[in-house]
Design a protein around this motif. Structure first.
Motif, PDB file in Angstrom:
ATOM      1  N   VAL A  16       0.839  -1.201   0.000  1.00 21.34           N
ATOM      2  CA  VAL A  16       0.000   0.000   0.000  1.00 21.34           C
ATOM      3  C   VAL A  16       0.873   1.251   0.000  1.00 21.34           C
ATOM      4  CG1 VAL A  16      -1.737   1.319   1.265  1.00 21.34           C
ATOM      5  CG2 VAL A  16      -1.919  -1.175   1.147  1.00 21.34           C
ATOM      6  N   ARG A  17       1.926   1.260   0.820  1.00 22.41           N
ATOM      7  CA  ARG A  17       2.807   2.431   0.878  1.00 22.41           C
ATOM      8  C   ARG A  17       3.476   2.676  -0.471  1.00 22.41           C
ATOM      9  NH1 ARG A  17       4.131   0.317   6.049  1.00 22.41           N
ATOM     10  NH2 ARG A  17       5.940  -0.754   5.148  1.00 22.41           N
ATOM     11  N   ARG A  64       1.007   3.868  -3.025  1.00 22.00           N
ATOM     12  CA  ARG A  64       0.638   5.270  -2.774  1.00 22.00           C
ATOM     13  C   ARG A  64       1.691   6.216  -3.345  1.00 22.00           C
ATOM     14  NH1 ARG A  64      -0.307   4.934   2.294  1.00 22.00           N
ATOM     15  NH2 ARG A  64      -2.574   4.796   2.082  1.00 22.00           N
ATOM     16  N   ARG A  65       2.977   5.871  -3.182  1.00 23.41           N
ATOM     17  CA  ARG A  65       4.035   6.722  -3.739  1.00 23.41           C
ATOM     18  C   ARG A  65       3.941   6.783  -5.257  1.00 23.41           C
ATOM     19  NH1 ARG A  65       7.178   4.148   0.273  1.00 23.41           N
ATOM     20  NH2 ARG A  65       8.029   2.676  -1.266  1.00 23.41           N
ATOM     21  N   ALA A 122       0.928   8.852  -6.511  1.00 23.25           N
ATOM     22  CA  ALA A 122       1.020  10.293  -6.282  1.00 23.25           C
ATOM     23  C   ALA A 122       1.376  11.042  -7.568  1.00 23.25           C
ATOM     24  CB  ALA A 122       2.054  10.595  -5.197  1.00 23.25           C
ATOM     25  N   THR A 152      -8.563  -0.257  -2.264  1.00 22.56           N
ATOM     26  CA  THR A 152      -7.277   0.444  -2.152  1.00 22.56           C
ATOM     27  C   THR A 152      -6.918   1.113  -3.474  1.00 22.56           C
ATOM     28  OG1 THR A 152      -6.487  -1.114  -0.474  1.00 22.56           O
ATOM     29  CG2 THR A 152      -4.830   0.192  -1.620  1.00 22.56           C
ATOM     30  N   LEU A 196      -6.650   5.227  -4.309  1.00 24.85           N
ATOM     31  CA  LEU A 196      -5.377   5.825  -4.717  1.00 24.85           C
ATOM     32  C   LEU A 196      -5.430   6.418  -6.132  1.00 24.85           C
ATOM     33  CD1 LEU A 196      -2.839   3.196  -3.339  1.00 24.85           C
ATOM     34  CD2 LEU A 196      -3.366   5.446  -2.390  1.00 24.85           C
TER      35      LEU A 196
END
Length: 229
Positions: free
Chosen positions: A123-124, A127-128, A131, A166, A170
């Motif tokens: 997930v991290r 997310r990056r 972005a 998720t 995002l």
């Protein structure tokens, strides 16, 4: 890995109107890349490259490799990445290096799909990558992520909801692209089940989102145009 396979598929596409674009495979970072790219990019159905089987973290330290990626971006062609968690960090790096390069993440970056919340590190990293507004994600590899190679991947969208929610959170309705991954997907579930899962989930998000995920966002990512247009 055969360069001429790019031509074989383009020749096939010329006879098959339902093929609206080809994402090819060329040897990025080699002395032959520029000539190959010039040759195939001249064909309107050639819409980008897909990288797989490459250690991207190492490759991105190679000046010849990144210079070739810039050539791809300069021609306004897309870049598909397939692999595991590593492609998410690579997408982040490439998007910073080449802000105009459209990047498509394939097959959920190999995440395990088990009906539970996806791993925090996935997930991290996702997310990056998300972005960057030029990064898209394919909604593909869902049934493959179950690991059920006997064809018994669940047909209930609730099993896949933690991963799908998720992705939706995002990337939203503008940067998700349906992909069947057929015929590989057939080992895990029939094609109708694969498509039905995605259809069920995005129907609930509204007609506009459904149309974008199944068609519109692919046009945005790959810049393909209708045949004859």
């Amino acid at each position: 890995p055969w360069c001429e396979d790019n031509q074989w598929v383009l020749d096939l596409a010329a006879q098959q109107p339902f093929i609206v674009g080809v994402v090819g495979n060329l040897p990025v970072g080699t002395k032959d890349f520029a000539a190959h790219l010039k040759r195939f990019a001249a064909h309107r159905l050639f819409r980008g490259l897909r990288l797989r089987g490459i250690n991207l973290q190492t490759a991105l330290e190679d000046g010849a490799f990144t210079a070739d990626l810039k050539k791809l971006a300069d021609r306004d062609l897309a870049l598909d990445l397939v692999g595991g968690l590593d492609i998410l960090d690579a997408a982040d790096r490439i998007a910073r290096l080449l802000p105009g390069q459209r990047i498509v993440l394939d097959h959920l970056a190999g995440v395990r799909v088990d009906g539970q919340a996806p791993p925090a590190d996935w997930v991290r990293a996702m997310r990056r990558a998300a972005a960057h507004q030029n990064v898209f994600a394919k909604v593909s590899g869902l049934v493959e992520g179950t690991g059920r190679t006997d064809g018994s991947a669940p047909g209930d969208v609730e099993f896949y909801r933690p991963v799908l929610d998720t992705l939706w959170g995002l990337f939203g309705p503008e940067r998700l692209i349906y992909g069947s991954n057929w015929p590989v997907s057939e080992r895990f579930a029939p094609l109708g089940r694969v498509q039905g899962l995605v259809n069920d989930y995005f129907t609930a998000q509204g007609r506009e989102a459904l149309e974008k995920v199944f068609a519109g966002n692919a046009q945005s990512a790959y810049r393909w145009v209708k045949r004859g247009a």
